[in-house]
Design a protein around this motif. Structure first.
Motif, PDB file in Angstrom:
ATOM      1  N   THR A 103       1.043  -1.312  -0.203  1.00 19.11           N
ATOM      2  CA  THR A 103      -0.244   0.052   0.003  1.00 19.11           C
ATOM      3  C   THR A 103       0.863   1.387   0.066  1.00 19.11           C
ATOM      4  OG1 THR A 103       0.029  -0.035   2.385  1.00 19.11           O
ATOM      5  CG2 THR A 103      -1.900  -1.373   1.374  1.00 19.11           C
ATOM      6  N   GLY A 104       2.092   1.037   0.245  1.00 24.21           N
ATOM      7  CA  GLY A 104       2.824   2.450   0.430  1.00 24.21           C
ATOM      8  C   GLY A 104       2.695   3.146   1.855  1.00 24.21           C
ATOM      9  N   ILE A 105       1.867   2.808   2.602  1.00 26.89           N
ATOM     10  CA  ILE A 105       1.387   3.165   3.984  1.00 26.89           C
ATOM     11  C   ILE A 105       2.664   2.813   4.996  1.00 26.89           C
ATOM     12  CG2 ILE A 105      -0.268   3.436   5.714  1.00 26.89           C
ATOM     13  CD1 ILE A 105      -2.400   2.916   3.808  1.00 26.89           C
ATOM     14  N   THR A 106       3.378   3.615   5.529  1.00 30.09           N
ATOM     15  CA  THR A 106       4.302   2.982   6.321  1.00 30.09           C
ATOM     16  C   THR A 106       4.379   3.817   7.853  1.00 30.09           C
ATOM     17  OG1 THR A 106       5.830   4.881   5.409  1.00 30.09           O
ATOM     18  CG2 THR A 106       6.143   2.856   4.258  1.00 30.09           C
ATOM     19  N   TYR A 107       3.341   4.753   7.813  1.00 32.19           N
ATOM     20  CA  TYR A 107       3.195   5.300   9.325  1.00 32.19           C
ATOM     21  C   TYR A 107       1.835   4.860   9.831  1.00 32.19           C
ATOM     22  CZ  TYR A 107       7.425   7.954   9.084  1.00 32.19           C
ATOM     23  OH  TYR A 107       8.841   8.353   9.287  1.00 32.19           O
ATOM     24  N   PRO A 108       1.598   4.376  10.777  1.00 28.76           N
ATOM     25  CA  PRO A 108       0.317   4.435  11.449  1.00 28.76           C
ATOM     26  C   PRO A 108      -0.547   5.721  11.277  1.00 28.76           C
ATOM     27  CG  PRO A 108       1.830   3.602  13.004  1.00 28.76           C
ATOM     28  CD  PRO A 108       2.775   4.223  12.047  1.00 28.76           C
ATOM     29  N   SER A 109      -1.739   5.783  10.827  1.00 27.94           N
ATOM     30  CA  SER A 109      -2.453   6.682  10.393  1.00 27.94           C
ATOM     31  C   SER A 109      -4.173   6.344  10.989  1.00 27.94           C
ATOM     32  CB  SER A 109      -2.304   7.242   9.215  1.00 27.94           C
ATOM     33  OG  SER A 109      -1.107   7.170   8.797  1.00 27.94           O
ATOM     34  N   ILE A 110      -4.562   7.591  11.575  1.00 29.07           N
ATOM     35  CA  ILE A 110      -5.978   7.632  11.836  1.00 29.07           C
ATOM     36  C   ILE A 110      -6.735   8.567  10.761  1.00 29.07           C
ATOM     37  CG2 ILE A 110      -7.757   8.189  13.352  1.00 29.07           C
ATOM     38  CD1 ILE A 110      -6.160   7.274  15.533  1.00 29.07           C
ATOM     39  N   LEU A 111      -7.688   8.130   9.983  1.00 28.01           N
ATOM     40  CA  LEU A 111      -8.253   8.761   9.218  1.00 28.01           C
ATOM     41  C   LEU A 111      -9.157   9.597   9.796  1.00 28.01           C
ATOM     42  CD1 LEU A 111      -8.785   6.095   6.273  1.00 28.01           C
ATOM     43  CD2 LEU A 111      -6.888   7.491   7.093  1.00 28.01           C
ATOM     44  N   ALA A 112      -8.881  10.768  10.192  1.00 23.59           N
ATOM     45  CA  ALA A 112      -9.690  11.654  11.103  1.00 23.59           C
ATOM     46  C   ALA A 112     -11.140  11.865  10.938  1.00 23.59           C
ATOM     47  CB  ALA A 112      -9.129  13.093  11.378  1.00 23.59           C
TER      48      ALA A 112
ATOM     49  N   THR B 123      -2.981   0.858   9.936  1.00 26.65           N
ATOM     50  CA  THR B 123      -1.625   0.280  10.500  1.00 26.65           C
ATOM     51  C   THR B 123      -0.798  -0.671   9.705  1.00 26.65           C
ATOM     52  OG1 THR B 123      -2.877   0.325  12.612  1.00 26.65           O
ATOM     53  CG2 THR B 123      -0.514  -0.556  12.666  1.00 26.65           C
ATOM     54  N   PRO B 124       0.599   0.005   9.450  1.00 27.65           N
ATOM     55  CA  PRO B 124       1.538  -1.048   8.705  1.00 27.65           C
ATOM     56  C   PRO B 124       2.046  -2.106   9.758  1.00 27.65           C
ATOM     57  CG  PRO B 124       2.529   0.966   9.357  1.00 27.65           C
ATOM     58  CD  PRO B 124       1.103   1.137   9.581  1.00 27.65           C
TER      59      PRO B 124
END
Length: 415
Positions: free
Chosen positions: A282-291, A298-299
């Motif tokens: 996915t290229g997602i490398t940082y934990p993120s919350i879609l506000a 979470t990777p």
């Protein structure tokens, strides 16, 4: 003094209690009604999140929850039903949704969350565990100015509490994750947070405990207690009666049903959360919350997990496909090139989080039962607070000074 201790519940709270009580020299038995391979301790977002200072019972939440009540896809869904326990819980929850309550509990939540986060690292180092523990922080990704302003206020609160947090521009976020095209206007960044792969930690902890002589009784259900003079004399399971010196109730969303057998009224509701995941890069490398969507990303080791929703609809394992679709669609709004396949959605799982009316866990002894210590009600903070709760339970049973002030966690507190 070495004591015989029975822990009811084998999730992250129960196993953390077992870990610290064993390390303190006690003989420990864990009883769980499941195979101990699923549920909230396995399907959560894996965040160790001191950033989550604001309890679920915050101003405006009940009002918003009522608006969402007819929308089965909403981030917070309270299923309308005539149930006396839900009515009592809802009344107490609404009373707790004040700014005064939030301000009062923030320092306590910060203290116990930082303690929990740090204990994961301590356990990993001391026991030589290999579970994923990354210190990348947590991004709050925003698509609207209103949400970005609100998240900025939370950054200020975190900073006042001594936590590392700051605002980020869209360009700064893109530099952090250049391989994950984003549709946002900005973000906040809580560097204080860490993340894990939950199943890896749970499996290592179970293996360690069994190798250390802790007895784990899976697929065994506690159905009753023997009580004399405010003391539990035995637990009755669907297999046999078991005796101990001390008992720990860490049964998550089932704790209120068991506590009523001891004349202890724990106001709890089961808050169902869902997870969907993909092994496609996915290229997602940082934990993120879609506000705005209230979805956690979470990777993890070998896959990316998408988790979210709070569905208060009683104790059940039913997968609501509308909510699974809402998670998948929400992810694609923020990450346009990330697609969850029908097969991945079909593999969605859920877990039940025990939610107290004031958003604070129940930790400690009730005046109604001398040899029972309660550890439940952690809501969405259960994963973060697992080890800190286990340590506090050990300190309560050993009658030593607790690591943090526990007044706000008392099981007998009034709402």
């Amino acid at each position: 003094m070495k004591r015989n201790i029975i822990i009811i519940g084998g999730g992250v709270i129960g196993l953390s209690c077992a870990y610290f009580l064993h390390k303190s020299g006690h003989k420990v038995t864990v009883i769980d009604q499941s195979k101990m391979d699923g549920g909230a301790s396995y399907v959560n977002a894996g965040y160790l999140a001191p950033s989550h200072l604001i309890p679920l019972s915050a101003p405006g939440v009940m009002k918003q929850g009522i608006k969402w009540m007819l929308d089965s896809k909403s981030p917070l869904y309270i299923k309308p039903r005539l149930n006396s326990e839900l009515i009592k819980w809802s009344w107490a929850f609404n009373k707790s949704c004040t700014s005064q309550h939030v301000q009062r509990v923030i320092p306590a939540m910060r203290e116990i969350a930082v303690m929990g986060r740090d204990l994961y690292g301590q356990i990993k180092q001391e026991e030589g565990f290999d579970f994923q523990l990354e210190k990348k922080g947590l991004l709050m990704l925003c698509q609207t100015e209103k949400t970005l302003h609100h998240e900025g206020e939370l950054v200020e609160i975190a900073q006042k509490e001594g936590l590392e947090a700051r605002m980020l521009s869209i360009d700064e976020v893109k530099k952090m994750m250049p391989d994950a095209p984003l549709d946002i206007i900005g973000a906040t960044y809580f560097e204080c947070d860490h993340h894990t792969t939950p199943g890896a930690f749970m499996n290592e902890l179970k293996t360690y405990l069994v190798n250390e002589g802790v007895v784990i009784r899976q697929e065994e259900k506690v159905i009753d207690f023997g009580v004399e003079k405010n003391n539990i004399t035995f637990v009755k399971t669907d297999k046999e009666k078991l005796k101990a010196d001390e008992y720990v109730l860490a049964a998550g969303s089932w704790a209120s049903m068991l506590s009523r057998k001891l004349n202890i009224n724990l106001l709890l509701q089961a808050g169902k959360g869902y997870r969907v995941q993909t092994t496609t890069p996915t290229g997602i490398t940082y934990p993120s919350i879609l506000a705005e969507a209230k979805i956690a990303v979470t990777p993890m080791n070998g896959f990316t997990r998408f988790a979210g929703t709070m569905e208060i609809a009683g104790i059940n394992n039913h997968i609501n496909t509308h909510r699974v679709d809402a998670i998948a669609n929400g992810v694609q709004r923020y990450f346009p090139e990330v697609t969850v396949t029908p097969e991945e959605k079909a593999q969605a799982a859920s877990g039940l989080r025990p939610v107290s009316p004031d958003g604070m866990p129940y930790i400690g002894k009730s005046s109604k039962c001398k040899n029972l210590t309660i550890a439940t009600g952690h809501a969405m903070m259960g994963w973060t607070l697992g080890p800190s709760t286990g340590k506090l339970v050990q300190e309560v049973i050993d009658n030593v000074q607790p690591s943090v002030e526990m007044t706000l966690f008392h099981p007998d507190r009034k709402f």
